[in-house]
Scaffold this active site. Structure first.
Site, PDB file in Angstrom:
ATOM      1  N   HIS A  98     -34.948   4.539 -12.136  1.00  0.00           N
ATOM      2  CA  HIS A  98     -34.428   3.983 -13.390  1.00  0.00           C
ATOM      3  C   HIS A  98     -33.130   3.216 -13.139  1.00  0.00           C
ATOM      4  O   HIS A  98     -32.884   2.171 -13.742  1.00  0.00           O
ATOM      5  CB  HIS A  98     -34.178   5.097 -14.411  1.00  0.00           C
ATOM      6  N   HIS A 151     -45.479   6.038  -8.377  1.00  0.00           N
ATOM      7  CA  HIS A 151     -44.408   5.818  -7.392  1.00  0.00           C
ATOM      8  C   HIS A 151     -44.980   5.722  -5.980  1.00  0.00           C
ATOM      9  O   HIS A 151     -44.508   4.930  -5.162  1.00  0.00           O
ATOM     10  CB  HIS A 151     -43.384   6.958  -7.456  1.00  0.00           C
ATOM     11  N   ASP A 156     -40.595   1.388 -13.903  1.00  0.00           N
ATOM     12  CA  ASP A 156     -40.655   2.115 -12.645  1.00  0.00           C
ATOM     13  C   ASP A 156     -41.029   1.198 -11.479  1.00  0.00           C
ATOM     14  O   ASP A 156     -40.473   1.315 -10.386  1.00  0.00           O
ATOM     15  CB  ASP A 156     -41.676   3.256 -12.733  1.00  0.00           C
ATOM     16  N   HIS A 160     -42.397   1.685 -19.773  1.00  0.00           N
ATOM     17  CA  HIS A 160     -41.669   2.492 -18.803  1.00  0.00           C
ATOM     18  C   HIS A 160     -42.339   2.427 -17.433  1.00  0.00           C
ATOM     19  O   HIS A 160     -41.655   2.438 -16.397  1.00  0.00           O
ATOM     20  CB  HIS A 160     -41.561   3.946 -19.253  1.00  0.00           C
TER      21      HIS A 160
END
Length: 280
Positions: A80, A261, A239, A235
């Site tokens: 973030h 991720h 990321d 969001h």
């Protein structure tokens, strides 16, 4: 065409909070850094104040968050913060931390954008090292993927598919810029599900998560107040921006479906191979 200059912050700024996964309190200080420093995390709570640069080569874990390590210096859940630096075009900055995890803030990049604006942005003499991707890279994992195509600029296209009745299919497509990110992406919060919470906490994760810093759903409804109808996909795009800034600034069109991720990190490593092949 001349390259834009590198940028750092004008003055030091500080922030206190707790980590999303560790739940530990942390005091953070952002400090200006010289040209070609990059984004560097400094662990002030460890003797000798060891540091780790925010670079894909230093990523050691991508389970639920992105972890960086260099010797004794370890930090996690940096995405973030990295997204804010990427979108605000900050090339060089020291982040001093007395704990291994940055503050979660409200679960988005908003607090870090405000800190950067409070600190001010200054141009430096050296040009930015923007890498323009020259070929496509694609990472697949079952029904999920993330890829990047050569593109004149930096564009993000993300599709999220979730079985929750209030989520379903969400899509976003935008050119990454400070203005767009601040207004439409930076305040989108991380998402959590009550059914996963006990499992995550048993794994030592999400100890700092709450309705104040996450978009939380039970089986039927949203327990938080959404900021956007499609906050989840915004969001997710945030990321990706944060994870790919571990390469430094890039140009390309990122297209993702249900990425994570782990996939973002694998894409960054693939692009890094290209960068090393093409640069002396």
């Amino acid at each position: 065409m001349s390259k834009p200059p590198q940028q750092t912050i004008e003055k030091a700024v500080s922030y206190q909070g707790i980590g999303l996964h560790s739940g530990e309190p942390v005091h953070m200080v952002f400090r200006p850094a010289p040209e070609d420093t990059g984004i560097v995390f400094v662990r002030t709570d460890i003797e000798g104040q060891p540091s780790v640069r925010a670079h894909i080569d230093n990523v050691t874990n991508t389970m639920r968050a992105t972890t960086l390590e260099n010797g004794e210096a370890k930090v996690f859940t940096v995405e973030h913060l990295m997204a804010a630096f990427s979108a605000m075009n900050i090339d060089n900055c020291y982040i001093e931390m007395d704990s291994p995890e940055p503050a979660v803030g409200d679960g988005s990049s908003a607090v870090f954008i405000k800190l950067i604006e409070e600190a001010g942005i200054v141009e430096q003499a050296a040009p930015r090292h923007i890498y323009k991707v020259t070929r496509s890279h694609a990472i697949y994992d079952g029904d999920r993927f993330v890829l990047i195509l050569p593109y004149d600029g930096y564009r993000m296209t993300f599709t999220s598919i979730n079985s929750h009745p209030l989520l379903g299919i969400q899509q976003c497509d935008f050119e990454v810029s400070p203005e767009y990110f601040k207004e439409h992406i930076g305040s989108a919060r991380t998402i959590g599900f009550m059914k996963e919470l006990e499992q995550l906490q048993a794994m030592g994760l999400a100890k700092g998560g709450s309705l104040d810093n996450a978009l939380v759903y039970d089986d039927e409804k949203c327990l938080s107040v959404p900021r956007f109808d499609d906050e989840l996909v915004r969001h997710k795009a945030l990321d990706v921006i944060g994870d790919l800034f571990l390469l430094g600034p890039i140009e390309g069109h990122v297209i993702a479906l249900k990425s994570s991720h782990e996939l973002n990190s694998r894409l960054a490593r693939s692009i890094m191979e290209e960068i090393r092949e093409t640069q002396p």
